[in-house]
Design a protein around this motif. Sequence first.
Motif, PDB file in Angstrom:
ATOM      1  N   UNK A  34      33.681  34.952  47.522  1.00 33.73           N
ATOM      2  CA  UNK A  34      34.415  35.997  47.302  1.00 33.73           C
ATOM      3  C   UNK A  34      36.064  36.016  47.183  1.00 33.73           C
ATOM      4  N   UNK A  35      36.576  34.733  47.443  1.00 32.23           N
ATOM      5  CA  UNK A  35      38.057  34.662  47.509  1.00 32.23           C
ATOM      6  C   UNK A  35      38.464  34.888  46.146  1.00 32.23           C
ATOM      7  N   UNK A  36      39.943  35.649  45.963  1.00 33.70           N
ATOM      8  CA  UNK A  36      40.412  35.814  44.986  1.00 33.70           C
ATOM      9  C   UNK A  36      41.966  35.051  44.792  1.00 33.70           C
ATOM     10  N   UNK A  37      42.863  35.429  45.674  1.00 32.09           N
ATOM     11  CA  UNK A  37      44.000  34.887  45.890  1.00 32.09           C
ATOM     12  C   UNK A  37      44.675  34.826  47.234  1.00 32.09           C
ATOM     13  N   UNK A  38      45.783  34.038  47.650  1.00 34.81           N
ATOM     14  CA  UNK A  38      46.466  34.325  49.100  1.00 34.81           C
ATOM     15  C   UNK A  38      47.800  33.751  48.870  1.00 34.81           C
TER      16      UNK A  38
END
Length: 261
Positions: A34-38
């Motif tokens: 699910x991760x996109x950016x941080x």
Amino acid sequence: MNAHEIDYRIIGNELQYVEIELDPGESAVAEAGAFMMMDQGIGMETIFGDGSAASQGFMGKLLGAGRRLLTGESLFMTVFTNRGHGKQSVSFAAPYPGKILPMDLSQLGGKLVCQKDSFLCAAKGVSIGIEFQRKLGVGFFGGEGFIMEKIEGDGLAFVHAGGAIAERTLRPGEVLRVDTGCLVAMTREIEYDIEFVKGVKTALFGGEGLFFATLRGPGTVWVQSLPFSRLADRVLSASRMGGRREEGSVLGGLGNLLDGD
């Protein structure tokens, strides 16, 4: 509150993502993929289960994570923690066109039952488990089998559904009939059962399946207009037809024939 208090904003229309803002020391948990950016100050760690019971021993965490396998989810989840000094953000993307729904469990009786694969992310401290359907009819014909996802706690959780979303609040005794694949989530008070479509012709030739999901209030239910399984079936069917143009047109069909399609 047991769960971390997070801020968020949902960005986009049909292809959405949720941006979660974390104060120093706050964390969010998400499904694998699910991760996109941080931001630079966010650290990530893979854990067993959902991290809601940090005091459990290794076997307790392993059993909790193992129960998630029954819903088809990964044994592991990822925790994203703000290790910096100011506010930091981490974003999670929806897997297909639809809507991301923010669910404040503190206002929903502390529990939400939802379809498999709908959970996207949540504040750390929210528990993601399984909900067994006790009725045989629901288990065999409910579209989700005997097991659905259960989200518990007092924090924010985010679920994803396809197409447009209808939210219905049912009065005590009020019944809503929906396609079994269109049910996204329901509060803990809702009674969930399966009803056979009446009439032989309707059942066999109506094209809507043999069963309804019947939802009896009181409580709130969320219904999606485009289940991913229905979208996948249409794409697969179109690919088998060789990408025929202008399906509703006789002249279009003649053009396909002349083109060798």
